[in-house]
Scaffold this motif. Structure first.
Motif, mmCIF file in Angstrom:
data_model
loop_
_atom_site.group_PDB
_atom_site.id
_atom_site.type_symbol
_atom_site.label_atom_id
_atom_site.label_comp_id
_atom_site.label_asym_id
_atom_site.label_seq_id
_atom_site.Cartn_x
_atom_site.Cartn_y
_atom_site.Cartn_z
ATOM 1 N N GLY A 139 0.820 -1.209 0.000
ATOM 2 C CA GLY A 139 0.000 0.000 0.000
ATOM 3 C C GLY A 139 0.851 1.254 0.000
ATOM 4 O O GLY A 139 0.549 2.223 -0.703
ATOM 5 N N ALA A 140 1.929 1.256 0.782
ATOM 6 C CA ALA A 140 2.818 2.417 0.823
ATOM 7 C C ALA A 140 3.470 2.656 -0.530
ATOM 8 O O ALA A 140 3.571 3.796 -0.999
ATOM 9 C CB ALA A 140 3.882 2.195 1.897
ATOM 10 N N LEU B 172 -4.176 5.464 5.376
ATOM 11 C CA LEU B 172 -4.188 6.875 5.756
ATOM 12 C C LEU B 172 -2.775 7.353 6.086
ATOM 13 O O LEU B 172 -2.386 8.469 5.731
ATOM 14 C CB LEU B 172 -5.106 7.082 6.965
ATOM 15 C CG LEU B 172 -6.605 6.957 6.731
ATOM 16 C CD1 LEU B 172 -7.362 7.166 8.037
ATOM 17 C CD2 LEU B 172 -7.091 7.959 5.681
ATOM 18 N N THR B 173 -2.012 6.516 6.776
ATOM 19 C CA THR B 173 -0.633 6.875 7.107
ATOM 20 C C THR B 173 0.196 7.089 5.850
ATOM 21 O O THR B 173 0.959 8.059 5.740
ATOM 22 C CB THR B 173 0.002 5.778 7.982
ATOM 23 O OG1 THR B 173 -0.731 5.664 9.204
ATOM 24 C CG2 THR B 173 1.451 6.095 8.289
ATOM 25 N N SER B 174 0.063 6.190 4.877
ATOM 26 C CA SER B 174 0.841 6.310 3.637
ATOM 27 C C SER B 174 0.487 7.582 2.877
ATOM 28 O O SER B 174 1.367 8.253 2.320
ATOM 29 C CB SER B 174 0.599 5.080 2.757
ATOM 30 O OG SER B 174 1.112 3.921 3.367
ATOM 31 N N GLN B 175 -0.778 7.936 2.862
ATOM 32 C CA GLN B 175 -1.165 9.163 2.172
ATOM 33 C C GLN B 175 -0.663 10.405 2.912
ATOM 34 O O GLN B 175 -0.309 11.406 2.284
ATOM 35 C CB GLN B 175 -2.685 9.197 2.008
ATOM 36 C CG GLN B 175 -3.202 8.087 1.096
ATOM 37 C CD GLN B 175 -4.646 8.277 0.698
ATOM 38 O OE1 GLN B 175 -4.999 9.232 0.016
ATOM 39 N NE2 GLN B 175 -5.501 7.357 1.110
ATOM 40 N N TYR B 176 -0.625 10.322 4.236
ATOM 41 C CA TYR B 176 -0.082 11.449 5.000
ATOM 42 C C TYR B 176 1.416 11.599 4.733
ATOM 43 O O TYR B 176 1.924 12.720 4.602
ATOM 44 C CB TYR B 176 -0.343 11.250 6.492
ATOM 45 C CG TYR B 176 0.115 12.406 7.342
ATOM 46 C CD1 TYR B 176 -0.703 13.519 7.534
ATOM 47 C CD2 TYR B 176 1.369 12.401 7.944
ATOM 48 C CE1 TYR B 176 -0.281 14.590 8.313
ATOM 49 C CE2 TYR B 176 1.804 13.473 8.720
ATOM 50 C CZ TYR B 176 0.969 14.559 8.894
ATOM 51 O OH TYR B 176 1.389 15.623 9.659
ATOM 52 N N PRO C 79 13.698 12.701 12.996
ATOM 53 C CA PRO C 79 13.341 13.339 11.726
ATOM 54 C C PRO C 79 13.071 12.325 10.609
ATOM 55 O O PRO C 79 13.670 11.245 10.559
ATOM 56 C CB PRO C 79 14.587 14.172 11.379
ATOM 57 C CG PRO C 79 15.439 14.148 12.610
ATOM 58 C CD PRO C 79 15.110 12.892 13.326
ATOM 59 N N ASN C 80 12.184 12.707 9.721
ATOM 60 C CA ASN C 80 11.984 12.030 8.430
ATOM 61 C C ASN C 80 11.830 10.513 8.560
ATOM 62 O O ASN C 80 12.398 9.756 7.772
ATOM 63 C CB ASN C 80 13.146 12.353 7.481
ATOM 64 C CG ASN C 80 13.149 13.804 7.045
ATOM 65 O OD1 ASN C 80 12.773 14.686 7.812
ATOM 66 N ND2 ASN C 80 13.592 14.064 5.826
ATOM 67 N N LEU C 81 11.081 10.101 9.541
ATOM 68 C CA LEU C 81 10.812 8.673 9.730
ATOM 69 C C LEU C 81 9.354 8.490 10.108
ATOM 70 O O LEU C 81 8.826 9.221 10.963
ATOM 71 C CB LEU C 81 11.709 8.085 10.818
ATOM 72 C CG LEU C 81 11.508 6.583 11.113
ATOM 73 C CD1 LEU C 81 12.853 5.911 11.430
ATOM 74 C CD2 LEU C 81 10.548 6.370 12.277
ATOM 75 N N ALA C 82 8.705 7.516 9.477
ATOM 76 C CA ALA C 82 7.333 7.152 9.829
ATOM 77 C C ALA C 82 7.259 5.649 10.042
ATOM 78 O O ALA C 82 7.981 4.877 9.394
ATOM 79 C CB ALA C 82 6.362 7.588 8.732
ATOM 80 N N TRP C 83 6.387 5.249 10.946
ATOM 81 C CA TRP C 83 6.167 3.839 11.285
ATOM 82 C C TRP C 83 4.712 3.518 11.004
ATOM 83 O O TRP C 83 3.813 4.146 11.553
ATOM 84 C CB TRP C 83 6.516 3.607 12.754
ATOM 85 C CG TRP C 83 6.358 2.199 13.235
ATOM 86 C CD1 TRP C 83 6.529 1.056 12.518
ATOM 87 C CD2 TRP C 83 6.016 1.797 14.566
ATOM 88 N NE1 TRP C 83 6.313 -0.055 13.313
ATOM 89 C CE2 TRP C 83 6.005 0.383 14.581
ATOM 90 C CE3 TRP C 83 5.725 2.476 15.743
ATOM 91 C CZ2 TRP C 83 5.695 -0.352 15.725
ATOM 92 C CZ3 TRP C 83 5.429 1.750 16.882
ATOM 93 C CH2 TRP C 83 5.419 0.354 16.870
ATOM 94 N N SER D 133 -8.491 14.139 9.702
ATOM 95 C CA SER D 133 -7.269 14.713 10.267
ATOM 96 C C SER D 133 -6.060 14.502 9.360
ATOM 97 O O SER D 133 -5.289 15.440 9.097
ATOM 98 C CB SER D 133 -7.004 14.104 11.643
ATOM 99 O OG SER D 133 -5.746 14.501 12.144
ATOM 100 N N LEU D 134 -5.888 13.280 8.872
ATOM 101 C CA LEU D 134 -4.676 12.960 8.117
ATOM 102 C C LEU D 134 -4.757 13.378 6.656
ATOM 103 O O LEU D 134 -3.728 13.587 6.011
ATOM 104 C CB LEU D 134 -4.380 11.466 8.213
ATOM 105 C CG LEU D 134 -4.110 10.940 9.627
ATOM 106 C CD1 LEU D 134 -3.822 9.449 9.606
ATOM 107 C CD2 LEU D 134 -2.959 11.698 10.279
ATOM 108 N N ARG D 135 -5.968 13.502 6.142
ATOM 109 C CA ARG D 135 -6.108 13.863 4.726
ATOM 110 C C ARG D 135 -6.218 15.373 4.503
ATOM 111 O O ARG D 135 -5.780 15.872 3.459
ATOM 112 C CB ARG D 135 -7.348 13.173 4.148
ATOM 113 C CG ARG D 135 -7.233 11.667 4.007
ATOM 114 C CD ARG D 135 -6.416 11.252 2.800
ATOM 115 N NE ARG D 135 -7.013 11.688 1.554
ATOM 116 C CZ ARG D 135 -7.949 11.009 0.892
ATOM 117 N NH1 ARG D 135 -8.389 9.851 1.371
ATOM 118 N NH2 ARG D 135 -8.438 11.458 -0.240
#
Length: 471
Positions: A8-9, A382-386, A363-367, A454-456
């Protein structure tokens, strides 16, 4: 990690962050993550595939509650359809990632080589792929039969005609018992405490009719919206009126049980619904096995293993040829990757989670993690789109660094993990996982409609997220 989150990501990155290139590093040799790793009998989803599947690639198979091989086939199909498979580098187990603010780059070390990237997106989930949770049962070494953990199911395991004891009461146990019952001599589900169990049809009749009359993509969108609305409403109602929810679940289970198996204590938990995850039983298969007499349930504690079985605290002994220890999984943070920021080691437990995905001060890291009360993919997408929104914002503003920063004086948060359930596997990992705060972007809410907005659509500059040039 090219499972649900990773695929998905990758799709979102190549369609919504067009200025970026990406590579997917997979520690294993196969695509599919959980659905490739777990091979125990009956493995299936515990969420409907219209929401567990991707919004951009409709689920077209017949069953809404799908088996593992069907889900794995769907993942391969999705990766090949959108060319994501060409970006995957297998056998690359990430062991360390180091951030340099001077260069605004991560250096990612694998068992094979190193990579550099401007943004690191960790889609490993939070389960330990190396081993499940093993309980040191007394007398285990005296048992003369076979003991297996579902996470390490042998390919050639033959349980036909054997007496099987499945230790556990969670999703894995309620899946294994009805799947093994037709071939085994008898299967006993041995549990210390019960879980809430809810039945639902494996086929969604409403969705089937809708798919017959509407174009595929439109039908998928409507079914997905309907299922999200229903699941969100049910969860909210169960949390608002827990006593009524418990009565409904317990009484429904009681009606499906044979007369010799009482709902209390076997299907009457002491906790509130959704303090732990509900166990889904498609087409009431667990209750069907109990009614048929091919399976039974025992609620007791283990005193010790014996050469021929398990002796319980009550004094009873269960005879067994095969024991399946469905005792749970182990949780890890960020795939056990060792993180450093400008030479300083980062302990994930010392960080707070921003918007359910980024770590304070990193910085610059998402889980990427999913919901506990709904389909994993709803949250992960939603996380990937954010993340794509963040990357595009960095490009537009000419900045290189985005980092969420929390003010300890402003956020006096309790020491609770990002996954806030009372399940044993979560309590065991409380000292490993990042924490969540009390409110605002530091609070992880199990609420898809709210997160969607919130995220979109909310501003990226909310006071907690800081954008900086490379130093």
């Amino acid at each position: 990690m090219p499972a649900l989150s990773g695929i998905g990501a990758a799709y979102r990155l190549q369609t919504q962050a067009l200025s970026r290139s990406y590579a997917v590093l997979e520690g294993r040799e196969n695509l599919g993550g959980t659905w490739d790793l777990f091979r125990y009998p009956g493995i299936r989803s515990d969420s409907d595939m219209f929401t567990l599947g991707f919004p951009f690639h409709p689920w077209t198979a017949a069953k809404a509650i799908a088996d593992g091989p069907s889900i794995l086939e769907y993942l391969h199909e999705t990766a090949e359809t959108y060319g994501i498979d060409k970006h995957i580098r297998f056998g690359r187990h990430v062991v360390q990632a180091s951030w340099s603010s001077t260069d605004a780059l991560w250096t990612v070390e694998t068992n094979e080589e190193s990579y550099t990237c401007s943004f690191l997106y960790v889609c490993t989930g939070y389960y330990n792929y190396d081993s499940g949770y093993e309980v040191p049962f007394p007398g285990l070494d005296t048992f003369g039969g076979t003991v297996v953990h579902p996470q390490h199911w042998p390919k050639d395991l033959d349980y036909a005609g054997k007496r099987v004891v499945v230790i556990g009461s969670g999703a894995t146990a309620v899946t294994l018992v009805p799947a093994m019952a037709p071939e085994a001599a008898h299967v006993t589900m041995l549990q210390r405490t019960p879980s809430y169990v809810a039945s639902r049809p494996a086929h969604d009749a409403f969705s089937d009719r809708l798919r017959e009359v509407l174009p595929e993509k439109l039908a998928h969108r409507l079914i997905r919206t309907k299922n999200v609305a229903v699941s969100s409403a049910v969860y909210a109602a169960f949390r608002r009126w827990p006593a009524h929810a418990a009565w409904l679940l317990n009484s429904t289970a009681a009606k499906q049980l044979p007369p010799h198996i009482p709902a209390d204590p076997h299907f009457t938990p002491k906790y509130k619904p959704w303090d732990q995850r509900l166990c889904l039983v498609p087409d009431a298969d667990l209750f069907e096995a109990l009614r048929a007499g091919t399976a039974s349930v025992v609620t007791d504690e283990i005193e010790t293993f014996t050469p021929t079985g398990i002796r319980l605290r009550s004094g009873d002994e269960l005879q067994a040829d095969l024991v399946v220890t469905a005792t749970g999984l182990q949780m890890v943070a960020l795939g056990k990757i060792k993180l450093t920021v400008d030479g300083h080691s980062i302990d994930p437990h010392d960080t707070f989670v921003y918007k359910g995905m980024m770590l304070s001060g990193v910085p610059n890291l998402a889980w990427c993690i999913g919901y506990t009360n709904n389909s994993w993919t709803l949250r992960s997408d939603l996380t990937s789109q954010y993340v794509c929104r963040l990357l595009n914002h960095l490009d537009r503003t000419g900045t290189s660094i985005c980092v969420p920063e929390i003010d300890p004086a402003e956020y006096d948060a309790p020491a609770r993990p990002v996954v806030d359930l009372s399940s044993g596997y979560i309590r065991r990992a409380a000292n490993l996982l990042p924490r969540q705060g009390s409110y605002g972007p530091w609070r992880l809410r199990q609420n898809y409609p709210r997160d969607f907005l919130s995220l979109r659509y909310t501003s990226l500059a909310d006071g907690a997220m800081h954008f900086k040039p490379a130093t």
